[in-house]
Design a protein around this motif. Structure first.
Motif, PDB file in Angstrom:
ATOM      1  N   PRO A 186       0.822  -1.222   0.000  1.00  0.00           N
ATOM      2  CA  PRO A 186       0.000   0.000   0.000  1.00  0.00           C
ATOM      3  C   PRO A 186       0.854   1.270   0.000  1.00  0.00           C
ATOM      4  N   HIS A 187       0.284   2.309  -0.609  1.00  0.00           N
ATOM      5  CA  HIS A 187       0.887   3.650  -0.619  1.00  0.00           C
ATOM      6  C   HIS A 187       2.258   3.652  -1.301  1.00  0.00           C
ATOM      7  N   THR A 188       2.352   2.920  -2.396  1.00  0.00           N
ATOM      8  CA  THR A 188       3.593   2.856  -3.171  1.00  0.00           C
ATOM      9  C   THR A 188       3.312   3.338  -4.593  1.00  0.00           C
ATOM     10  N   VAL A 189       4.289   4.020  -5.188  1.00  0.00           N
ATOM     11  CA  VAL A 189       4.128   4.509  -6.556  1.00  0.00           C
ATOM     12  C   VAL A 189       4.190   3.317  -7.510  1.00  0.00           C
ATOM     13  N   VAL A 190       3.102   3.114  -8.253  1.00  0.00           N
ATOM     14  CA  VAL A 190       3.000   1.991  -9.187  1.00  0.00           C
ATOM     15  C   VAL A 190       3.542   2.381 -10.561  1.00  0.00           C
ATOM     16  N   SER A 191       3.201   3.563 -11.008  1.00  0.00           N
ATOM     17  CA  SER A 191       3.671   4.063 -12.300  1.00  0.00           C
ATOM     18  C   SER A 191       3.625   5.583 -12.268  1.00  0.00           C
ATOM     19  N   GLU A 192       4.232   6.209 -13.273  1.00  0.00           N
ATOM     20  CA  GLU A 192       4.245   7.663 -13.308  1.00  0.00           C
ATOM     21  C   GLU A 192       3.958   8.163 -14.716  1.00  0.00           C
ATOM     22  N   PHE A 193       3.209   9.241 -14.779  1.00  0.00           N
ATOM     23  CA  PHE A 193       2.940   9.895 -16.054  1.00  0.00           C
ATOM     24  C   PHE A 193       4.051  10.887 -16.387  1.00  0.00           C
ATOM     25  N   ALA A 194       4.613  11.492 -15.353  1.00  0.00           N
ATOM     26  CA  ALA A 194       5.713  12.441 -15.538  1.00  0.00           C
ATOM     27  C   ALA A 194       6.598  12.374 -14.297  1.00  0.00           C
ATOM     28  N   PRO A 195       7.913  12.273 -14.490  1.00  0.00           N
ATOM     29  CA  PRO A 195       8.810  12.142 -13.334  1.00  0.00           C
ATOM     30  C   PRO A 195       9.015  13.464 -12.595  1.00  0.00           C
ATOM     31  N   ALA A 196       9.531  13.340 -11.395  1.00  0.00           N
ATOM     32  CA  ALA A 196       9.866  14.524 -10.596  1.00  0.00           C
ATOM     33  C   ALA A 196      11.285  14.969 -10.919  1.00  0.00           C
ATOM     34  N   TYR A 197      11.515  16.276 -10.753  1.00  0.00           N
ATOM     35  CA  TYR A 197      12.848  16.832 -10.989  1.00  0.00           C
ATOM     36  C   TYR A 197      13.233  17.746  -9.833  1.00  0.00           C
ATOM     37  N   MET A 198      14.534  17.729  -9.531  1.00  0.00           N
ATOM     38  CA  MET A 198      15.095  18.642  -8.535  1.00  0.00           C
ATOM     39  C   MET A 198      16.112  19.545  -9.212  1.00  0.00           C
ATOM     40  N   PHE A 199      16.123  20.794  -8.792  1.00  0.00           N
ATOM     41  CA  PHE A 199      17.160  21.727  -9.232  1.00  0.00           C
ATOM     42  C   PHE A 199      18.026  22.032  -8.024  1.00  0.00           C
ATOM     43  N   LYS A 200      19.230  21.447  -8.018  1.00  0.00           N
ATOM     44  CA  LYS A 200      20.128  21.500  -6.864  1.00  0.00           C
ATOM     45  C   LYS A 200      19.439  20.837  -5.672  1.00  0.00           C
ATOM     46  N   ASP A 201      19.052  21.585  -4.642  1.00  0.00           N
ATOM     47  CA  ASP A 201      18.411  20.936  -3.490  1.00  0.00           C
ATOM     48  C   ASP A 201      16.931  21.282  -3.387  1.00  0.00           C
ATOM     49  N   LYS A 202      16.333  21.718  -4.501  1.00  0.00           N
ATOM     50  CA  LYS A 202      14.938  22.146  -4.483  1.00  0.00           C
ATOM     51  C   LYS A 202      14.127  21.347  -5.497  1.00  0.00           C
ATOM     52  N   VAL A 203      12.969  20.845  -5.048  1.00  0.00           N
ATOM     53  CA  VAL A 203      12.067  20.138  -5.961  1.00  0.00           C
ATOM     54  C   VAL A 203      11.356  21.176  -6.824  1.00  0.00           C
ATOM     55  N   ILE A 204      11.569  21.107  -8.139  1.00  0.00           N
ATOM     56  CA  ILE A 204      10.953  22.099  -9.026  1.00  0.00           C
ATOM     57  C   ILE A 204       9.741  21.530  -9.765  1.00  0.00           C
ATOM     58  N   ARG A 205       9.578  20.193  -9.705  1.00  0.00           N
ATOM     59  CA  ARG A 205       8.354  19.604 -10.244  1.00  0.00           C
ATOM     60  C   ARG A 205       8.080  18.286  -9.538  1.00  0.00           C
ATOM     61  N   HIS A 206       6.845  18.133  -9.093  1.00  0.00           N
ATOM     62  CA  HIS A 206       6.433  16.878  -8.479  1.00  0.00           C
ATOM     63  C   HIS A 206       6.122  15.849  -9.570  1.00  0.00           C
ATOM     64  N   ALA A 207       6.367  14.588  -9.253  1.00  0.00           N
ATOM     65  CA  ALA A 207       6.028  13.516 -10.184  1.00  0.00           C
ATOM     66  C   ALA A 207       4.519  13.298 -10.183  1.00  0.00           C
ATOM     67  N   GLN A 208       3.970  13.069 -11.366  1.00  0.00           N
ATOM     68  CA  GLN A 208       2.551  12.732 -11.494  1.00  0.00           C
ATOM     69  C   GLN A 208       2.455  11.215 -11.547  1.00  0.00           C
ATOM     70  N   VAL A 209       1.871  10.637 -10.493  1.00  0.00           N
ATOM     71  CA  VAL A 209       2.002   9.192 -10.310  1.00  0.00           C
ATOM     72  C   VAL A 209       0.666   8.513 -10.027  1.00  0.00           C
ATOM     73  N   VAL A 210       0.712   7.174 -10.187  1.00  0.00           N
ATOM     74  CA  VAL A 210      -0.374   6.294  -9.756  1.00  0.00           C
ATOM     75  C   VAL A 210       0.111   5.589  -8.495  1.00  0.00           C
ATOM     76  N   VAL A 211      -0.730   5.573  -7.461  1.00  0.00           N
ATOM     77  CA  VAL A 211      -0.326   5.043  -6.158  1.00  0.00           C
ATOM     78  C   VAL A 211      -1.182   3.840  -5.801  1.00  0.00           C
ATOM     79  N   SER A 212      -0.545   2.805  -5.249  1.00  0.00           N
ATOM     80  CA  SER A 212      -1.295   1.625  -4.800  1.00  0.00           C
ATOM     81  C   SER A 212      -2.165   1.996  -3.609  1.00  0.00           C
ATOM     82  N   ASP A 213      -3.379   1.444  -3.594  1.00  0.00           N
ATOM     83  CA  ASP A 213      -4.291   1.783  -2.506  1.00  0.00           C
ATOM     84  C   ASP A 213      -3.974   0.966  -1.259  1.00  0.00           C
ATOM     85  N   GLU A 214      -4.755   1.177  -0.212  1.00  0.00           N
ATOM     86  CA  GLU A 214      -4.452   0.560   1.080  1.00  0.00           C
ATOM     87  C   GLU A 214      -4.723  -0.941   1.097  1.00  0.00           C
ATOM     88  N   ASN A 215      -5.432  -1.462   0.095  1.00  0.00           N
ATOM     89  CA  ASN A 215      -5.703  -2.902   0.022  1.00  0.00           C
ATOM     90  C   ASN A 215      -4.737  -3.629  -0.903  1.00  0.00           C
TER      91      ASN A 215
END
Length: 232
Positions: A186-215
Motif C-alpha cells: 500500500p501507498h507505493t508509486v506503481v507508475s508515473e505519467f511524468a517524473p519529478a525533478y530537482m534543481f540543486k536541493d529544491k524540488v521544481i516539479r512533483h512527479a505525477q504518479v499512480v499510487v497503490s491503494d491501502e488494500n
C-alpha cells in the motif's frame, strides 16, 4: 564702754564683710550658672544644627540616589532598544543575503521548467520508437539529442528522481489516481505519467504518479479476492 562699742563695730564690720562675700559668692554662682546655661544652650543649638545638617545631607543623598536610579533605568531602556535595533538590522541583512543568494542560485529555474516538457516528449518518442522497425537512424538521432539535453540539465544541477516502487511522498509526488495491485504494498508509486525533478536541493516539479491503494499487496489482494468469492 568704749571697748564694747568698738567690739560692736568690729562685729558689724565683720558681718558686713561676710554679707558682701555672700553676695559676691551668690553673684559668682549665678554668673557660673548663667554661663553653664549659655553653654548648654549653645551645645543644644549646635546639636540641632548638626542634626538639621545631617538630615539635609541625607535628603540630598536620597535625591541623588533616586536620580541615579532613574538615569540608570533610562540608560538600560536605551541599551535594550539599541540591542533590539541592532538585532533587527542583522536579521534584515541576513534575509537580504539569503534572498540574494537564492536569486543567483535558482536564477535558471524558469528556463529549466520550460525544458522539462521537451524531455518528456523525447522520452515518450523513445518509447514509441522501440516498437517501430527500420527506424534505427531516427532512433539514434533522438537518443543523441536526449542524451545531450539530459547532460546539459545535469551539469546545470537538474536531477531526475525515480519514483516507481518508492513509497508515496507528498514532497515529491502528486497522486493522479489510486490502484489496487498485488505487485506493490500500500501507498507505493506503481507508475508515473511524468517524473519529478530537482534543481540543486529544491524540488521544481512533483512527479505525477499512480499510487497503490491501502488494500494492495499480495496478501491483501488474496484476501480481497477470497472475500469477493465468498460474497458470490
Amino acid at each position: 564702754m568704749s571697748k564694747n562699742k568698738q567690739n560692736k563695730e568690729n562685729i558689724k564690720e565683720t558681718s558686713t564683710e561676710m554679707h558682701i562675700e555672700n553676695e559676691i559668692t551668690d553673684t559668682a554662682g549665678e554668673t557660673a550658672a548663667s554661663d553653664v546655661n549659655t553653654e548648654a544652650q549653645a551645645a543644644a543649638s549646635d546639636e540641632t544644627e548638626a542634626q538639621t545638617e545631617q538630615e539635609q545631607n541625607l535628603s540630598e543623598k536620597d535625591e541623588v540616589i533616586s536620580r541615579l536610579k532613574r538615569e540608570n533605568q533610562e540608560l538600560k531602556e536605551k541599551q535594550d532598544l539599541l540591542i533590539r535595533n541592532v538585532a533587527e538590522l542583522e536579521n534584515i541583512r541576513r534575509r537580504n543575503e539569503k534572498e540574494k543568494s537564492d536569486f543567483f542560485r535558482y536564477e535558471g529555474e524558469s528556463i529549466i521548467r520550460r525544458l522539462l516538457p521537451v524531455i518528456d516528449d523525447f522520452e515518450r518518442s523513445l518509447t514509441e520508437i522501440e516498437k517501430a522497425k527500420e527506424v534505427d537512424s531516427v532512433k539514434k538521432g533522438i537518443q543523441l539529442i536526449h542524451q545531450k539535453l539530459t547532460k546539459v540539465l545535469e551539469e546545470s544541477g537538474v536531477q531526475k528522481i525515480d519514483s516507481v516502487g518508492k513509497e508515496f511522498n507528498v514532497d515529491l509526488h502528486d497522486a493522479l489516481m489510486h490502484q489496487n495491485t498485488p505487485d506493490y504494498p500500500p501507498h507505493t508509486v506503481v507508475s508515473e505519467f511524468a517524473p519529478a525533478y530537482m534543481f540543486k536541493d529544491k524540488v521544481i516539479r512533483h512527479a505525477q504518479v499512480v499510487v497503490s491503494d491501502e488494500n494492495s499487496g499480495a496478501q491483501n489482494s488474496e484476501e480481497s479476492v477470497a472475500g469477493g468469492e465468498e460474497n458470490n
